[in-house]
Design a protein around this motif. Structure first.
Motif, short mmCIF file in Angstrom:
data_model
loop_
_atom_site.label_atom_id
_atom_site.label_comp_id
_atom_site.label_asym_id
_atom_site.label_seq_id
_atom_site.Cartn_x
_atom_site.Cartn_y
_atom_site.Cartn_z
N VAL A 135 10.88 3.49 1.77
CA VAL A 135 9.98 4.07 2.76
C VAL A 135 9.87 5.58 2.56
O VAL A 135 10.90 6.26 2.58
CB VAL A 135 10.49 3.81 4.20
CG1 VAL A 135 9.48 4.33 5.23
CG2 VAL A 135 10.78 2.35 4.43
N PRO A 136 8.67 6.15 2.43
CA PRO A 136 7.42 5.43 2.20
C PRO A 136 7.28 5.06 0.73
O PRO A 136 7.81 5.76 -0.15
CB PRO A 136 6.38 6.48 2.60
CG PRO A 136 7.02 7.80 2.23
CD PRO A 136 8.50 7.61 2.49
N SER A 137 6.58 4.02 0.44
CA SER A 137 6.36 3.60 -0.94
C SER A 137 5.37 4.54 -1.63
O SER A 137 4.40 5.01 -1.01
CB SER A 137 5.82 2.17 -0.98
OG SER A 137 6.73 1.29 -0.37
N GLN A 138 5.62 4.78 -2.90
CA GLN A 138 4.76 5.66 -3.69
C GLN A 138 4.32 4.92 -4.96
O GLN A 138 5.04 4.05 -5.45
CB GLN A 138 5.52 6.92 -4.08
CG GLN A 138 5.99 7.75 -2.90
CD GLN A 138 6.89 8.90 -3.30
OE1 GLN A 138 7.27 9.04 -4.47
NE2 GLN A 138 7.23 9.75 -2.33
N ARG A 167 14.61 7.91 0.18
CA ARG A 167 13.65 6.89 0.61
C ARG A 167 14.18 5.46 0.47
O ARG A 167 13.51 4.51 0.88
CB ARG A 167 12.36 7.02 -0.21
CG ARG A 167 11.63 8.33 -0.02
CD ARG A 167 10.27 8.35 -0.75
NE ARG A 167 10.43 8.22 -2.20
CZ ARG A 167 10.02 7.17 -2.91
NH1 ARG A 167 9.43 6.16 -2.32
NH2 ARG A 167 10.19 7.15 -4.22
N GLN A 219 0.84 -1.19 0.00
CA GLN A 219 0.00 0.00 0.00
C GLN A 219 0.88 1.25 0.00
O GLN A 219 1.96 1.28 0.61
CB GLN A 219 -0.90 0.01 1.23
CG GLN A 219 -2.08 -0.95 1.15
CD GLN A 219 -2.99 -0.67 -0.03
OE1 GLN A 219 -3.18 -1.50 -0.90
NE2 GLN A 219 -3.54 0.53 -0.05
N GLU A 220 0.40 2.26 -0.67
CA GLU A 220 1.09 3.56 -0.68
C GLU A 220 1.33 4.01 0.76
O GLU A 220 0.48 3.88 1.63
CB GLU A 220 0.22 4.59 -1.41
CG GLU A 220 0.85 5.98 -1.48
CD GLU A 220 -0.02 6.96 -2.26
OE1 GLU A 220 -1.16 6.58 -2.65
OE2 GLU A 220 0.43 8.09 -2.49
N GLY A 221 2.54 4.51 1.01
CA GLY A 221 2.90 5.00 2.33
C GLY A 221 3.55 3.96 3.23
O GLY A 221 4.19 4.32 4.22
N ARG A 222 3.37 2.68 2.88
CA ARG A 222 3.98 1.63 3.69
C ARG A 222 5.39 1.32 3.20
O ARG A 222 5.85 1.88 2.20
CB ARG A 222 3.12 0.36 3.63
CG ARG A 222 1.66 0.57 3.99
CD ARG A 222 1.48 0.97 5.44
NE ARG A 222 1.78 -0.11 6.37
CZ ARG A 222 0.89 -0.97 6.85
NH1 ARG A 222 -0.38 -0.90 6.46
NH2 ARG A 222 1.25 -1.91 7.70
#
Lengths: 114, 115
Positions: A78-81, A61, A14-17
């Motif tokens: 981190v964070p994933s986009q 990141r 998930q985005e942000g994870r």
């Protein structure tokens, strides 16, 4: 005989994870490791690297960790986009006379869901 | 800087035909490489060069030939194309010294189909 292995063909987060991509190698003569990112219909682009004398390298990141005793490295995002969605290749360089050639893993497809 | 450029982007060949894949880099890199990538696989090294006039075989050289007459250009020749050569071909270059010595810069690839 695969000397660089990426055992997960795909990963979805998930985005942000955090995204964690793993890579194992068998050749103890490898002394430099790189991660490449590849979008469809494009060539791979260099992301981050680490020398075997280090155990961590960070760039924004992206962080790469190296565990030489386990012959294992990992890439943390981190964070994933959503724009990180791509195929990620792990590559390793041999020491000595073959020190200009890279051995690539098969890649892991990362999908980051909004 | 254009980086590494490859032509053509796409090509369909008939069995037995020949062609040359072009690769040019404008970064004054000493080292250049040719890879192929088959579906679901990593990149396999075909040929590499450590400087003008010097080339050597990689992991999968059969059916291919290269030359390196200048620092900038590293063409890959396919003679007598076979269906097993259907693949995506990537050219790359690396400085070979200084900062980023081992980082390879890739071109956009040539998608080749042999039928």
């Amino acid at each position: 005989d695969q000397q660089v292995k990426q055992n997960s063909p795909s990963l979805s987060v998930q985005e942000g994870r955090i995204s964690i991509l793993n890579c194992d190698y068998t050749n103890s003569m490898f002394d430099y490791f790189l991660w490449y990112k590849k979008y469809p219909a494009e060539g791979p682009t260099f992301l981050i690297s680490i020398s075997s004398i280090k155990d961590k390298n960070e760039d924004g990141r992206f962080t790469v960790f190296l565990n030489k005793s386990a012959k294992h490295l990992s890439l943390h995002i981190v964070p994933s986009q959503p724009g990180d969605s791509a195929v990620y290749f792990c590559a390793a360089k041999g020491s000595g006379g073959s020190n200009y050639k890279l051995t690539f893993g098969k890649g892991t497809l990362l999908t980051v869901n909004p | 800087n254009a980086g590494v450029t490859q032509t053509p982007k796409f090509r369909i060949l008939k069995i037995g035909q020949s062609m040359t894949l072009q690769c040019t880099q404008d970064m004054n890199h000493n080292y250049m490489y040719w890879y192929r990538q088959d579906p679901g696989m990593g990149l396999k090294l075909i040929y590499y060069s450590v400087g003008a006039g010097i080339t050597d075989k990689g992991e999968v050289p059969n059916g291919y030939n290269v030359s390196r007459s200048t620092t900038e250009d590293f063409p890959l020749r396919l003679e007598l194309a076979a269906p097993s050569q259907t693949s995506v071909y990537f050219c790359a270059s690396s400085p070979g010294r200084g900062i980023g010595t081992y980082e390879q810069y890739f071109g956009p690839g040539t998608r080749l189909t042999v039928t």
